[in-house]
Design a protein around this motif. Structure first.
Motif, PDB file in Angstrom:
ATOM      1  N   UNK A  78      27.238  30.098  42.863  1.00  0.00           N
ATOM      2  CA  UNK A  78      27.123  29.407  44.148  1.00  0.00           C
ATOM      3  C   UNK A  78      26.419  28.050  44.017  1.00  0.00           C
ATOM      4  N   UNK A  79      25.414  27.980  43.145  1.00  0.00           N
ATOM      5  CA  UNK A  79      24.512  26.828  43.145  1.00  0.00           C
ATOM      6  C   UNK A  79      24.710  25.856  41.984  1.00  0.00           C
ATOM      7  N   UNK A  80      25.381  26.272  40.919  1.00  0.00           N
ATOM      8  CA  UNK A  80      25.497  25.408  39.741  1.00  0.00           C
ATOM      9  C   UNK A  80      26.388  24.193  40.015  1.00  0.00           C
ATOM     10  N   UNK A  81      26.161  23.071  39.303  1.00  0.00           N
ATOM     11  CA  UNK A  81      27.064  21.923  39.431  1.00  0.00           C
ATOM     12  C   UNK A  81      28.453  22.289  38.927  1.00  0.00           C
ATOM     13  N   UNK A  85      28.054  25.846  33.105  1.00  0.00           N
ATOM     14  CA  UNK A  85      28.208  27.251  32.677  1.00  0.00           C
ATOM     15  C   UNK A  85      26.971  28.102  32.983  1.00  0.00           C
ATOM     16  N   UNK A  86      26.162  27.692  33.967  1.00  0.00           N
ATOM     17  CA  UNK A  86      24.955  28.442  34.299  1.00  0.00           C
ATOM     18  C   UNK A  86      25.261  29.889  34.677  1.00  0.00           C
ATOM     19  N   UNK A  87      26.443  30.127  35.245  1.00  0.00           N
ATOM     20  CA  UNK A  87      26.768  31.479  35.738  1.00  0.00           C
ATOM     21  C   UNK A  87      26.776  32.520  34.616  1.00  0.00           C
ATOM     22  N   UNK A  88      26.943  32.054  33.361  1.00  0.00           N
ATOM     23  CA  UNK A  88      26.927  33.017  32.241  1.00  0.00           C
ATOM     24  C   UNK A  88      25.585  33.748  32.198  1.00  0.00           C
ATOM     25  N   UNK A  89      24.498  33.025  32.562  1.00  0.00           N
ATOM     26  CA  UNK A  89      23.169  33.648  32.561  1.00  0.00           C
ATOM     27  C   UNK A  89      23.105  34.847  33.498  1.00  0.00           C
ATOM     28  N   UNK A  90      23.897  34.804  34.582  1.00  0.00           N
ATOM     29  CA  UNK A  90      23.910  35.919  35.533  1.00  0.00           C
ATOM     30  C   UNK A  90      24.209  37.251  34.868  1.00  0.00           C
ATOM     31  N   UNK A  91      25.057  37.225  33.845  1.00  0.00           N
ATOM     32  CA  UNK A  91      25.427  38.465  33.162  1.00  0.00           C
ATOM     33  C   UNK A  91      24.289  38.956  32.256  1.00  0.00           C
ATOM     34  N   UNK A  92      23.514  38.006  31.696  1.00  0.00           N
ATOM     35  CA  UNK A  92      22.329  38.398  30.917  1.00  0.00           C
ATOM     36  C   UNK A  92      21.264  39.010  31.830  1.00  0.00           C
ATOM     37  N   UNK A  93      21.136  38.443  33.046  1.00  0.00           N
ATOM     38  CA  UNK A  93      20.187  38.994  34.026  1.00  0.00           C
ATOM     39  C   UNK A  93      20.586  40.430  34.377  1.00  0.00           C
ATOM     40  N   UNK A  94      21.898  40.635  34.594  1.00  0.00           N
ATOM     41  CA  UNK A  94      22.388  41.983  34.908  1.00  0.00           C
ATOM     42  C   UNK A  94      22.092  42.929  33.750  1.00  0.00           C
ATOM     43  N   UNK A  95      22.337  42.468  32.520  1.00  0.00           N
ATOM     44  CA  UNK A  95      22.065  43.298  31.335  1.00  0.00           C
ATOM     45  C   UNK A  95      20.580  43.656  31.272  1.00  0.00           C
ATOM     46  N   UNK A  96      19.714  42.707  31.645  1.00  0.00           N
ATOM     47  CA  UNK A  96      18.271  42.960  31.644  1.00  0.00           C
ATOM     48  C   UNK A  96      17.880  44.084  32.580  1.00  0.00           C
ATOM     49  N   UNK A  97      18.499  44.123  33.770  1.00  0.00           N
ATOM     50  CA  UNK A  97      18.205  45.193  34.728  1.00  0.00           C
ATOM     51  C   UNK A  97      18.654  46.555  34.207  1.00  0.00           C
ATOM     52  N   UNK A  98      19.850  46.596  33.601  1.00  0.00           N
ATOM     53  CA  UNK A  98      20.335  47.859  33.021  1.00  0.00           C
ATOM     54  C   UNK A  98      19.441  48.307  31.864  1.00  0.00           C
ATOM     55  N   UNK A  99      19.106  47.365  30.972  1.00  0.00           N
ATOM     56  CA  UNK A  99      18.279  47.706  29.814  1.00  0.00           C
ATOM     57  C   UNK A  99      16.896  48.201  30.224  1.00  0.00           C
ATOM     58  N   UNK A 100      16.317  47.555  31.235  1.00  0.00           N
ATOM     59  CA  UNK A 100      15.002  47.974  31.730  1.00  0.00           C
ATOM     60  C   UNK A 100      15.055  49.429  32.191  1.00  0.00           C
ATOM     61  N   UNK A 407      20.699  18.758  35.503  1.00  0.00           N
ATOM     62  CA  UNK A 407      21.903  19.407  34.979  1.00  0.00           C
ATOM     63  C   UNK A 407      22.084  20.811  35.557  1.00  0.00           C
ATOM     64  N   UNK A 408      21.062  21.266  36.315  1.00  0.00           N
ATOM     65  CA  UNK A 408      21.148  22.562  36.977  1.00  0.00           C
ATOM     66  C   UNK A 408      21.236  22.372  38.486  1.00  0.00           C
ATOM     67  N   UNK A 409      20.484  23.192  39.209  1.00  0.00           N
ATOM     68  CA  UNK A 409      20.447  23.090  40.670  1.00  0.00           C
ATOM     69  C   UNK A 409      19.639  21.873  41.101  1.00  0.00           C
ATOM     70  N   UNK A 410      18.567  21.584  40.338  1.00  0.00           N
ATOM     71  CA  UNK A 410      17.772  20.385  40.566  1.00  0.00           C
ATOM     72  C   UNK A 410      16.528  20.623  41.404  1.00  0.00           C
ATOM     73  N   UNK A 411      15.483  19.841  41.117  1.00  0.00           N
ATOM     74  CA  UNK A 411      14.184  20.024  41.765  1.00  0.00           C
ATOM     75  C   UNK A 411      14.243  19.771  43.273  1.00  0.00           C
ATOM     76  N   UNK A 412      14.997  18.761  43.692  1.00  0.00           N
ATOM     77  CA  UNK A 412      15.066  18.442  45.131  1.00  0.00           C
ATOM     78  C   UNK A 412      15.677  19.586  45.929  1.00  0.00           C
TER      79      UNK A 412
END
Length: 457
Positions: A78-81, A85-100, A407-412
């Motif tokens: 939703x938020x990436x420019x 490819x920021x959305x790829x991180x979303x899958x690592x976040x999901x993996x983190x929840x499962x692994x935890x 290069x991401x969502x940005x500070x502003x």
């Protein structure tokens, strides 16, 4: 897909988010690390780093969640420019929840098991060595471990099946209120034990000479690490709750409320454990065995020990369950956001999936105990290492870069979202700190974790 729910009340949001942050790290790891590193002097550094390190990253997770209205697995879409490819991180976040959850459900199962052991009088009349034997016998029994692990998973998902308002929010509010009440009862009992004063002095009176004995660098790093890991930041576990709230309140104040509650629970755990240890001449810095071997031995020596022991493990189970429910809600939201599933379908699929994924950890203490990786340990140690030493720090680093970099969502964009609503605002003056200094600190925490694990051991 079902319509997205929102929290019924602000207190529900705070209790649920705090429930996610408050887990066994507060009530299990915090007291024994404090014991190892000299008591009150360590606590002062811990509180300082909680505000300097934990708060900004928590605010960023909430901001990404609220601005996107999605779980971690879809929020970056939703938020990436465009074209990034920021959305790829979303899958690592999901993996983190499962692994935890693959190892956390097993430890939560131990807590539930100890409620019944304590209430039944299993520990009555046993010495410390025999109590250690009870714990080791439980670990060696795959059927017993699988039963308690499965019970935790089923309870957690059944609560989530009720939905956000009637399941997660209602249960988290009841659990957190009960947890705080139980804690206060146990604190009163511990501080009124004969000889408890020495434990309170150790805990409350800073002794910087003890820090010097351990080495200032090591103590400061331990405080930094504990403040960072206690909040479960970096895997989007808190971002989901940001996606369920409105724009009425600025996010800095909300994050500080949650951190205050999290810290209160950790500090109160110390008020239970240190007076009890000093009253009965026990070393409070002896590691995780403190909970499962030493404390049942202490309760044995108390008047109405079975009652106090049972209440303590109810309290520990509530702390564990609050995290389980919060992370399960994340996992369900991933499935609903990504696949368009109903809540019911997401719950059924994930009950089966988490049950299967949690089996290796429980069997790692018995049937598969021969599976050990040098310098890492058994299956539980490996899973914990992947989450605690990798996904949490590196995930936090990515949230920091995403929210501060052009290069991401940005500070502003981040500042606008974080400061929407009434209440404490995130200071714009901190831009250099959160975009340059804090990412370097997180990188150092990650790197030193590896050094301690593989080189300095």
């Amino acid at each position: 897909m079902e319509n997205r729910e929102n929290f019924k009340s602000r207190i529900g949001f705070i209790m649920t988010s705090a429930g996610c942050a408050i887990g066994l790290g507060n009530v299990w790891r915090f007291p024994f690390i404090t014991g190892q590193y000299g008591g009150a002097a360590f606590v002062l550094f811990y509180l300082l780093f909680l505000v300097l390190l934990g708060a900004p990253i928590m605010i960023m997770e909430f901001a990404v969640g609220r601005a996107s209205g999605k779980s971690a697995v879809r929020s970056f879409h939703q938020l990436e420019p465009k074209g990034s490819k920021w959305h790829i991180f979303g899958y690592f976040a999901a993996a983190g929840n499962y692994l935890l959850m693959m190892f956390y459900t097993t430890v939560a199962g131990w807590m539930f098991s100890y409620i019944f052991k304590s209430a039944r009088g299993t520990f009555t009349g046993l010495n410390a060595e025999q109590i250690g034997g009870v714990f080791n016998t439980m670990l060696a029994n795959p059927a017993e471990q699988l039963f308690w692990m499965a019970l935790v998973i089923i309870i957690g998902f059944l609560i989530c099946l009720g939905g956000l308002k009637n399941g997660v929010e209602k249960a988290s509010t009841i659990i957190m209120t009960s947890l705080l009440f139980l804690m206060l009862v146990l604190v009163v009992r511990a501080v009124t034990l004969p000889g408890a004063g020495k434990g309170l002095a150790f805990y409350l009176k800073p002794d910087f000479s003890k820090m010097a004995q351990n080495g200032w660098g090591e103590v400061i790093f331990a405080a930094m690490g504990q403040s960072f890991f206690t909040l479960s930041l970096g895997i989007g576990a808190l971002a989901i709750f940001g996606s369920y709230i409105g724009k009425e309140k600025a996010l800095t104040g909300e994050a500080l409320h949650i951190i205050t509650l999290d810290t209160f629970v950790a500090l109160m755990a110390g008020f239970i454990i240190f007076p009890a240890c000093f009253a009965f001449g026990v070393n409070p810095g002896q590691g995780p065995g403190l909970i499962f071997i030493t404390l049942p031995n202490i309760f044995n020596s108390m008047f109405l020990g079975r009652l106090w022991g049972t209440l303590f493990f109810v309290f520990m189970s509530f702390a564990a369950l609050s995290t389980v429910i919060a992370v399960f809600e994340n996992i369900i939201a991933f499935a609903m956001d990504r696949n368009g599933w109903s809540r019911k379908k997401a719950v059924i699929v994930n009950i089966i999936l988490i049950l299967l994924l949690s089996i290796p950890c429980t069997l790692g203490f018995n049937v598969w105990s021969g599976f050990v990786v040098p310098k890492l340990g058994n299956i539980q140690d490996i899973e914990d290492f992947i989450v605690s030493n990798n996904l949490l720090p590196l995930g936090s680093l990515l949230y920091l870069i995403f929210c501060t970099s052009r290069y991401g969502w940005g500070f502003d964009n981040f500042i606008e979202e974080a400061n929407t609503g009434s209440g404490i605002k995130f200071p714009r003056i901190l831009k250099f700190y959160v975009s340059c200094i804090l990412p370097m600190i997180v990188l150092v925490i990650w790197a030193v974790g590896y050094l301690q694990k593989f080189i300095l051991k």
